[in-house]
Design an enzyme around this catalytic site. Structure first.
Site, PDB file in Angstrom:
ATOM      1  CG  ASP A   1       0.040  -6.527  -1.562  1.00  0.00           C
ATOM      2  OD1 ASP A   1      -0.296  -7.428  -0.776  1.00  0.00           O
ATOM      3  OD2 ASP A   1      -0.139  -5.327  -1.333  1.00  0.00           O
ATOM      4  CG  HIS A  58      -2.643  -6.739   1.821  1.00  0.00           C
ATOM      5  ND1 HIS A  58      -1.816  -5.976   1.021  1.00  0.00           N
ATOM      6  CD2 HIS A  58      -2.993  -5.937   2.859  1.00  0.00           C
ATOM      7  CE1 HIS A  58      -1.676  -4.771   1.553  1.00  0.00           C
ATOM      8  NE2 HIS A  58      -2.378  -4.717   2.671  1.00  0.00           N
ATOM      9  CB  SER A  96      -2.617  -1.581   2.861  1.00  0.00           C
ATOM     10  OG  SER A  96      -1.401  -1.958   3.439  1.00  0.00           O
TER      11      SER A  96
END
Length: 874
Positions: free
Chosen positions: A146, A204, A525
């Site tokens: 990520d 994220h 996600s």
């Protein structure tokens, strides 16, 4: 004693323990006749509980289903009282439904601050595994591919430490492995500048890692959360593999490098919460994933957030045969900023352009609903809708139907007419994610909030707004059901994807300290790390490292089959896969069904006879009852359209199933094969290609083990006839493109002469579905000789597999793909050869797209659309 023995003992004990009926004392309160609240025992899912009620001949109607509270409210229609309900196996407590009146001047109590309630670990069984069995994921390695991890965040601290750390050989560092493959400035197109520090500057990855295994229950120093929370597996060991810069995208090359490093570092499971368009399983990340899984890893991939696009949109990363594609379910609770209006308070979700920060508008910025002549809310896509209206300094209220334009377009229109902000009412419910326009505060609000605001405005147009300064815990519309944004399957070969669902809507988790330390986010996600963390608990409980395929099967077999928000029927497996992950069920189950999905394909290739293997992994002989539960069918072509509808029509097109045996008795450790004979739905128009689905269930007579199931999906009709190209918008078409790469004008073939330099042709296409081989072929117009396949400077060779395209681009315009052609063709479908440059002449261009589930014989197996003859001058 082994953990499995403990679980077995507890399950056996539940067979003889009875529930308790809490009778309301006479005169204390009014009650609803025949209405009861039932709390289920730990480990009993909804499907288990309803099966048990039916086995005891209790006739009832469900009033409400509860997620955080593991139970339901029912109205009993048969002659059974509270004592009878409490005697049903699996029932823990029973209360009569009481009627209370609110004290005068007393506002409804705010939602409580119970940590497990907010995290929704109740609905997945994770709360029981934390509290009773002390499972934390300790000893399991999870790789996060990520944006990196803010490894100094206190939520990633080792037990007893006050902040996290990153050190491969550090004794107390939970982030022990990792690498930065790209550097801060990388955006997918720029040159990567790798280094050894996987610190997250985007956010994220830190949020994802927190969901897997963060722990913010007892933060003593450093940034503290608004509400304490704990991840699914708070003692896993992390690998942080950074493939994104501070902004932008990531290339397949760095993604695959990260996957391999994670494997070499010994990661048990890798989390890939990556975005990607619809594709086939033959994409590189999926292929590598399959290889890694075959060598002992496990992989969870996000199904995608294109639920507003309709079918065929599941993302590519989790498309492998043994990889797991994870759909999203909405959290019933979430940390949201709020806006108060006319005495009521509503949660809102700010747009990305707003910066995901609280909106701070003055009380003078009052509400202005944008209504049409009939009094209905408009979408705000057209500036003409504001003609004659004064909205300067006001907050416009708009309907959130994105079929005509996106949030960027309507935001820009609102800004151009002087609006101070915009509230977009989610359709049909929930809190939509908005990109938003720059320079104007925008937010999504729930559908019920929009209706309430509109009603209050009609009574008093001068009502003022009060905007919160910090998020609070709010119950969310649509919570506990499949998320509206979660992508629909299936893939291009009618394989069942996504595989399973997990909480992903409205998830509060860690965020980089430089960006506020904690935030609320939604998406597949977020669902994927919930699933991956659940797998870590499973690994720890089993004290082994099961294969990725076996672990996935255990979770799919035992997931909770769910309904859409407000629906009485089960949501399509095309949306939810096998259902919502139930970790406690996965660990306690003593039954397995394989395979873990049944792909019936279409009418032409119908696989109506299927075989399943039921294995009794328990210690005693077990008898299983086989049953079938149908789910919603999805019709995406009901209007004869050539592009799938954004919101599929739900139909009652149900298949039927016959079993070679309705009951099977299986000794401990043994397996039995059962033949299933499916019949396609009688309802449903084959010309509309409805996707039907359902679940085959094996229910053990032993209450201590949950029922298990396998989903199936089929398409009524011939999938080879599903439109490839969206001809409804005039595609395919021809236009000219100038030397700067700009579309200059629409070509008129009878009079217009192209050349390959200053006025090259561009072929405009819009794929509404997958094609195994999407080609643009060039023929000599005079001799009809095949000359080759178009080579586009932008898109490359015009052949090979393609997925379907999204409905709109980022600006809200109809999404069209332009294949600019400057005369180069490939003689064969081999991109490694050298293309040939054609000269002046007359050419016929043919858009030929191979139909699904065909062998690819040309032209019989292709959808063929001929473009007008073009003339190319010297």
């Amino acid at each position: 004693m082994k953990i499995t023995a403990i679980l077995s003992a507890l399950a056996a004990a539940s067979l003889v323990s009875a529930g308790k009926f809490h009778s309301t004392k006479p005169g204390k309160a009014n009650v609803v006749p025949g209405a009861y609240i039932i709390e289920y025992k730990d480990g009993i899912s909804r499907s288990n509980a309803h099966d048990n009620l039916k086995k005891h001949a209790i006739d009832y109607k469900v009033r409400n289903e509860y997620d955080v509270f593991n139970g339901a409210a029912i109205t009993v229609k048969s002659q059974h009282d509270g004592e009878a309900l409490a005697a049903v196996p699996g029932v823990k407590n029973v209360w009569q439904v009481e009627i209370f009146s609110l004290p005068k001047n007393e506002k409804p109590a705010k939602n409580g601050s119970d940590v497990e309630a907010q995290s929704l670990h109740h609905m997945t069984g994770v709360d029981v595994l934390h509290k009773k069995y002390k499972l934390t994921g300790k000893g399991v390695k999870v790789g996060i591919i990520d944006t990196g991890i803010d490894y100094k965040h206190p939520a990633f601290a080792a037990p007893g430490a006050t902040e996290g750390c990153f050190a491969r050989y550090g004794k107390n560092c939970r982030v022990k492995y990792g690498w930065d493959f790209v550097g801060d400035d990388y955006n997918g197109a720029t040159e990567p500048k790798p280094d050894s520090d996987p610190m997250d500057c985007q956010g994220h990855g830190s949020h994802v890692a927190g969901i897997v295994g963060g722990n913010a229950l007892n933060i003593k120093t450093g940034p503290k959360p608004a509400t304490p929370w704990v991840g699914v597996a708070p003692e896993v060991t992390f690998g942080a593999y950074r493939i994104f810069g501070c902004a932008g995208n990531a290339g397949t090359d760095v993604i695959m490098a990260a996957m391999e490093m994670a494997f070499n570092d010994g990661m048990d499971i890798i989390n890939m919460s990556l975005g990607g368009g619809s594709s086939y399983k033959e994409n590189p990340t999926a292929i590598l994933g399959e290889k890694l899984i075959a060598h002992g890893m496990n992989l969870g991939g996000a199904a995608g957030n294109d639920g507003s696009e309709g079918v065929w949109m599941v993302s590519d990363t989790g498309l492998g045969e043994t990889a797991t594609s994870v759909a999203s379910f909405d959290n019933a609770y979430g940390m949201y900023n709020t806006v108060s209006y006319a005495g009521a308070t509503y949660p809102y979700s700010p747009s990305v352009a707003t910066g995901n920060t609280p909106i701070a508008l003055p009380a003078t910025a009052t509400l202005f609903p944008l209504l049409d002549k009939a009094g209905a809310l408009q979408d705000g896509c057209d500036a003409a809708a504001y003609t004659g209206l004064d909205v300067k300094g006001k907050v416009v209220l708009l309907i959130g139907d994105f079929s005509r334009c996106g949030s960027v377009g309507r935001g820009n229109v609102a800004k151009s007419v002087g609006a101070a902000g915009a509230l977009v009412v989610s359709v049909p419910f929930g809190l939509a994610g908005l990109t938003g326009a720059d320079g104007i505060p925008m937010a999504a609000i729930e559908n019920r909030a929009g209706e309430a605001m509109l009603a209050a405005y009609k009574k008093n147009a001068k009502n003022a707004f009060t905007w919160s300064k910090a998020p609070t815990n709010n119950q969310v519309e649509g919570g506990g059901a499949p998320s509206g944004f979660s992508s629909f399957g299936v893939d291009g070969e009618l394989r069942s994807k996504p595989d399973i669902g997990a909480p992903g809507g409205n998830i509060y988790s860690s965020y980089p300290r430089a960006k506020g330390s904690y935030t609320l986010m939604s998406g597949t996600s977020m669902a994927t790390p919930y699933y991956v963390g659940s797998q870590a608990l499973y690994y720890q409980a089993k004290k082994s490292k099961p294969s990725g395929a076996d672990a996935r099967r255990a979770f799919k077999n035992t997931a909770t089959i769910a309904k859409n928000w407000g629906s009485k029927t089960y949501a399509s497996a095309v949306k939810q896969g096998a259902g919502l992950v139930n970790v406690l069920n996965a660990i306690t189950a003593t039954t397995a069904i394989s395979p873990d999905r049944l792909d019936l394909l279409d009418t032409v290739n119908f696989r109506g006879v299927q075989k399943i293997t039921i294995k009794n992994t328990g210690k005693k002989t077990e008898t299983y009852t086989l049953s079938h539960v149908p789910a919603d069918a999805l019709n995406s072509y009901a209007k004869g359209n050539t592009f799938p509808e954004a919101v599929p029509t739900i139909e009652a097109d149900y298949a039927s199933v016959k079993f070679s045996a309705n009951k099977v008795k299986i000794p401990a450790g043994k397996s039995v094969k059962v033949t299933l004979t499916f019949t396609e739905p009688k309802n449903g128009d084959a010309k509309h290609f409805p996707l039907y689905s359902g679940y085959v269930i094996a229910t053990p007579s032993n209450e201590g083990s949950p029922a298990v199931h396998v989903p199936y999906i089929g398409l009524k009709g011939a999938v080879r006839d599903v439109p490839m190209i969206d001809t409804d918008v005039g595609a395919p078409g021809l236009a000219s493109i100038n030397a700067k790469g700009e579309i200059a004008e629409v070509a008129t073939p009878a009079t217009f002469a192209f050349n390959f330099n200053t006025a090259a042709p561009t072929i405009q296409l819009r794929y509404g579905s997958h094609s195994p081989d999407a080609t643009i072929r060039v023929y000599d117009a005079k001799t009809n000789t095949f000359l080759g396949f178009v080579n586009s400077r932008i898109w490359g060779p015009a052949f090979g597999a393609t997925g379907r395209m999204t409905t709109h681009d980022e600006d809200g315009n109809i999404n069209i793909r332009n294949y600019d052609w400057h005369g180069q063709v490939f003689k064969t479908e081999d991109a490694t050869t050298t293309p040939v440059l054609l000269t002046a002449g007359s050419y016929n261009l043919v858009v030929a797209s191979q139909k699904k589930l065909t062998k690819g014989a040309y032209p019989a197996d292709f959808e063929i659309i001929n473009l007008p003859t073009i003339t190319v001058s010297a």
